[in-house]
Scaffold this active site. Structure first.
Site, PDB file in Angstrom:
ATOM      1  N   GLY A   1     -43.154 -25.338  28.612  1.00 50.79           N
ATOM      2  CA  GLY A   1     -42.030 -24.550  28.123  1.00 50.79           C
ATOM      3  C   GLY A   1     -40.819 -25.412  27.846  1.00 50.79           C
ATOM      4  O   GLY A   1     -40.837 -26.632  28.039  1.00 50.79           O
ATOM      5  N   SER A   2     -39.756 -24.780  27.410  1.00 51.47           N
ATOM      6  CA  SER A   2     -38.524 -25.484  27.067  1.00 51.47           C
ATOM      7  C   SER A   2     -37.866 -26.060  28.318  1.00 51.47           C
ATOM      8  O   SER A   2     -38.053 -25.539  29.423  1.00 51.47           O
ATOM      9  CB  SER A   2     -37.554 -24.533  26.365  1.00 51.47           C
ATOM     10  OG  SER A   2     -38.139 -23.994  25.205  1.00 51.47           O
ATOM     11  N   PRO A   3     -37.076 -27.132  28.165  1.00 49.31           N
ATOM     12  CA  PRO A   3     -36.359 -27.686  29.314  1.00 49.31           C
ATOM     13  C   PRO A   3     -35.385 -26.667  29.891  1.00 49.31           C
ATOM     14  O   PRO A   3     -34.790 -25.868  29.166  1.00 49.31           O
ATOM     15  CB  PRO A   3     -35.603 -28.884  28.710  1.00 49.31           C
ATOM     16  CG  PRO A   3     -36.333 -29.218  27.458  1.00 49.31           C
ATOM     17  CD  PRO A   3     -36.874 -27.928  26.937  1.00 49.31           C
ATOM     18  N   GLY A   4     -35.229 -26.713  31.209  1.00 46.48           N
ATOM     19  CA  GLY A   4     -34.248 -25.860  31.869  1.00 46.48           C
ATOM     20  C   GLY A   4     -34.703 -24.454  32.152  1.00 46.48           C
ATOM     21  O   GLY A   4     -33.883 -23.596  32.498  1.00 46.48           O
ATOM     22  N   THR A   5     -36.012 -24.172  32.030  1.00 38.75           N
ATOM     23  CA  THR A   5     -36.499 -22.817  32.267  1.00 38.75           C
ATOM     24  C   THR A   5     -37.047 -22.616  33.679  1.00 38.75           C
ATOM     25  O   THR A   5     -37.577 -21.554  33.977  1.00 38.75           O
ATOM     26  CB  THR A   5     -37.590 -22.454  31.245  1.00 38.75           C
ATOM     27  OG1 THR A   5     -38.581 -23.487  31.213  1.00 38.75           O
ATOM     28  CG2 THR A   5     -37.001 -22.304  29.854  1.00 38.75           C
TER      29      THR A   5
ATOM     30  N   LYS B   1     -23.020 -17.646  12.240  1.00 38.72           N
ATOM     31  CA  LYS B   1     -22.697 -17.599  10.813  1.00 38.72           C
ATOM     32  C   LYS B   1     -21.621 -16.556  10.528  1.00 38.72           C
ATOM     33  O   LYS B   1     -20.719 -16.777   9.716  1.00 38.72           O
ATOM     34  CB  LYS B   1     -23.967 -17.315  10.006  1.00 38.72           C
ATOM     35  CG  LYS B   1     -24.993 -18.439  10.055  1.00 38.72           C
ATOM     36  CD  LYS B   1     -26.274 -18.047   9.336  1.00 38.72           C
ATOM     37  CE  LYS B   1     -27.302 -19.174   9.389  1.00 38.72           C
ATOM     38  NZ  LYS B   1     -28.573 -18.810   8.739  1.00 38.72           N
TER      39      LYS B   1
ATOM     40  N   SER C   1     -32.550 -19.967   4.755  1.00 38.56           N
ATOM     41  CA  SER C   1     -31.622 -18.861   4.971  1.00 38.56           C
ATOM     42  C   SER C   1     -30.626 -18.709   3.833  1.00 38.56           C
ATOM     43  O   SER C   1     -29.830 -17.770   3.828  1.00 38.56           O
ATOM     44  CB  SER C   1     -30.866 -19.050   6.293  1.00 38.56           C
ATOM     45  OG  SER C   1     -30.034 -20.192   6.242  1.00 38.56           O
TER      46      SER C   1
ATOM     47  N   SER D   1     -39.284 -27.276  37.470  1.00 35.28           N
ATOM     48  CA  SER D   1     -39.139 -28.068  38.690  1.00 35.28           C
ATOM     49  C   SER D   1     -38.756 -27.193  39.879  1.00 35.28           C
ATOM     50  O   SER D   1     -39.168 -27.450  41.009  1.00 35.28           O
ATOM     51  CB  SER D   1     -38.089 -29.171  38.489  1.00 35.28           C
ATOM     52  OG  SER D   1     -36.826 -28.619  38.181  1.00 35.28           O
TER      53      SER D   1
END
EC number: 3.4.21.-
Length: 680
Positions: free
Chosen positions: A102-106, A598, A555, A109
């Protein structure tokens, strides 16, 4: 004294030669459904269930975060990752390996550390390394219950001290006799002194052999309160698998005994605990192969890792390494991971994907309030947060999720915002962290990339081409995102010229990347379909103005289409309006990313209205200061875009009616609120 270890040493391994059979530990886990499921508060604080749905705190009534009770165990502090948390609980109970992607910081650890707290400390062991009298280059290894290793080593040292004292006494007696004989009887004082020196060095040499009988305590778990947790992320081979130090004085009897030079690796220090390996794909192939052996056998011999070192000649008996491995990484981690190692994990454990977002519910908002309390308590130097400050943190979690009904689970970055806000409050002398401190922290806690992007946008404004008060043909205010969180207005211009080649062509400039170039080609299909006149004798030029950083996503599709159609039909465009949205070849407006940033960029640029895809309507979470400054217009079809953007009668009405009759039904019949945004 015997060279063998004391008789109270247990067998090398409770399970025989492999040691990978699951244990039957005391169950420290309990009922899985009851762990961390509620947010507890102290005193008479209550939860207002009637107001919970609309309240950012989920109905939690507190004076500040000090009223929120923080769970003692890490596994109860984990927020949002319910599937991963359940797997960790079961893996700890059943002694299974886990791979988290998964993404870092989820929270990967954090879950690994939590697993080590769930394992039974009663099974911990001390590991001793002994001299092998038969082959000094193959030290013996013994395991004993945790806490007994120190006692055994101390007993050997005490016995060695007594033996050395007896030898020293005997040495001095013999030296005295020799010197006395040489001086008093033989009358050869020089010969007596020489003989005494030889005897002294001879005794010292033999004493070194006696010291080699003292074992080395390789792993000491005497004072450990929980099972070991060893983070071996980025470890080289010696740090991971163990090593034997080089000895430059290995010859002549002056060297350090081989067993004293043995150093444990992370796999041995994690015995009966958890070995955590983040970014598992960065581990070299040979280390991954040896790690597979350690996982399968539950034991691994230690040898010198360098072929040029004297330690390469030493190889111990197998050292226990019965650990639970938690491997972690991003999605690309699986590409460079050894297939057999992944097979070992999958065959003897679990694979789990760490979610990036979670549904926004009152209970989850209460857990985020507890998260703020956890960060304050764990840091120990921050003032507690007022309810308004916590609400702003939760609102930021909603914004970072990118979807209105979701909260981000990248909590490491969110925790950084909490700490910066607390630091600001403390520097200002506030007793509690206030909402204004959080708002200031949002500006100060930007990443380097974000700061560079914001600085570029600020400098770019000095040279920005703005036309927000009048109408213009072939010019549209497009919107883009830089640095992930900074919106920017990027004008798009179109011009139609007589044909210069064999057939009409469309030229686009502005450092367009592959996806952006494909989007222009899709727009050309719509133009060919909608127009009642032939464009074979025309060339169309499209320019992304001041796009020095390039255009990556699609976009700007509705922006390009609107500019080109305006140029072809010579109908002006309202310059107080900006827009963003992708476009299908049928004219359907598709969702994009970054709509909140935006919209805020359009408001800062002075626009009155902004067009966004209707599918993105639920994702709009602009700051309160912009809500009254700009009107957000959701659309689902190109005809709606032109109806809002073009000015002038009756040309516009005729064009919109013609487009509706040709291009088919609108997007709101095809795309639901759960559609995934396309690249920005």
């Amino acid at each position: 004294m015997s060279n063998e270890p004391p008789t109270d040493s247990p067998p090398e391994n409770e399970y025989g030669s492999h040691g990978n059979e699951p244990e039957e530990p005391a169950d420290p886990i309990g009922d899985l459904e009851d762990l961390g499921s509620e947010v507890d508060v102290e005193g008479d604080v209550e939860i207002d269930e009637d107001a919970a749905e609309d309240d950012l705190l989920g109905g939690l009534k507190v004076d500040d975060t000090s009223d929120i009770k923080v769970p003692d165990r890490l596994v109860d502090q984990v927020i949002g990752q319910e599937d991963a948390r359940d797997i960790v609980l079961r893996a700890a109970k059943q002694h299974r390996h886990v791979m988290m992607i998964g993404s870092p910081g989820t929270g990967k650890s954090m879950l690994a550390k939590a697993m080590s707290q769930l394992l039974p400390k009663e099974n911990l062991q001390d590991i001793l390394v002994y001299h092998n009298p038969d082959d000094s280059n193959e030290p013996k290894v013994r395991t004993v219950p945790a806490g007994k290793g120190d006692q055994i080593v101390e007993a050997h040292r005490e016995e060695s001290r007594k033996r050395n004292q007896m030898r020293s006494l005997l040495m001095w007696v013999i030296i005295a006799v020799v010197i006395g004989y040489a001086f008093l009887i033989a009358f050869q004082p020089l010969m007596g002194i020489l003989a005494a020196g030889i005897l002294y060095f001879a005794f010292r040499y033999t004493n070194q052999g006696g010291d080699a009988m003292v074992p080395k305590l390789l792993i000491n778990n005497a004072d450990r309160q929980t099972a070991p947790f060893k983070d071996a992320t980025g470890a080289h081979a010696g740090a991971l698998l163990g090593d034997v130090r080089h000895d430059p004085f290995q010859s002549g009897g002056m060297g350090t005994p081989a067993h004293e030079r043995v150093e444990s690796g992370a796999i041995h220090e994690a015995n009966k605990g958890v070995l955590f390996l983040d970014e598992i794909n960065t581990l070299d192939v040979r280390s991954q192969q040896k790690l597979m052996t350690a996982i399968q056998e539950g034991e691994f011999s230690i040898t010198g890792q360098s072929e040029r070192s004297s330690g390469a000649m030493v190889q111990t008996e197998p050292v226990p390494c019965d650990f639970i491995m938690v491997a972690a990484g991003n999605m690309d981690a699986m590409e460079n991971m050894h297939p057999a190692l992944r097979s070992r994990i999958k065959g003897y454990g679990y694979e789990v994907y760490m979610e990036d977002t979670i549904d926004d519910t009152p209970e989850m908002r209460r857990k985020y309030a507890r998260f703020v309390a956890q960060e304050v308590e764990n840091d120990g130097r921050l003032p507690h947060f007022e309810p308004d400050a916590v609400s702003e943190i939760i609102l930021e979690a909603k914004r970072r999720a990118g979807r209105k009904d979701s909260l981000t689970l990248e909590l490491r970055n969110l925790g950084g915002l909490v700490r910066v806000a607390g630091d600001i409050a403390k520097s200002k002398g506030h007793e509690k962290t206030q909402r204004a401190d959080v708002l200031e922290a949002k500006k100060r806690s930007r990443s380097i990339e974000q700061q560079v992007a914001d600085d570029y946008i600020e400098r770019r404004k000095d040279y920005e081409l703005r036309a927000t008060e009048q109408d213009a043909v072939g010019r549209v205010n497009g919107l883009a995102v830089m640095g992930g969180d900074s919106g920017i207005m990027m004008p798009v211009m179109a011009e139609v010229t007589p044909r210069q080649g064999e057939g009409g062509e469309i030229f686009a400039t502005g450092k367009l990347q592959e996806i952006a170039q494909e989007a222009v080609e899709n727009v050309s299909a719509i133009i060919k379909k909608y127009t009642g006149e032939s464009i074979a004798d025309k060339d169309i030029h499209i320019q992304f103005v001041q796009s020095y950083e390039g255009v990556e996503g699609d976009s700007a599709s509705i922006t390009v289409a609107t500019a080109v159609i305006s140029a072809l039909e010579d109908i002006p465009i309202d310059q107080s309006l900006a827009m963003t949205g992708s476009l299908s070849v049928r004219g359907d407006v598709l969702p994009v990313g970054g709509v909140t940033h935006k919209i805020e960029a359009a408001a800062k640029a002075g626009c009155d209205k902004v067009i966004i895809p209707k599918a993105n309507e639920q994702d709009v979470m602009i700051e309160d200061e912009y809500k009254d400054e700009i009107e957000v217009i959701p659309v689902s079809h190109l005809s709606e875009v032109l109806d809002v953007a073009l000015v002038g009668e009756p040309e516009k009405d005729s064009l919109v009616t013609r487009l509706k009759s040709i291009t088919g039904k609108a997007l709101d019949q095809q795309v639901g609120p759960n559609s995934s945004p396309s690249p920005q």
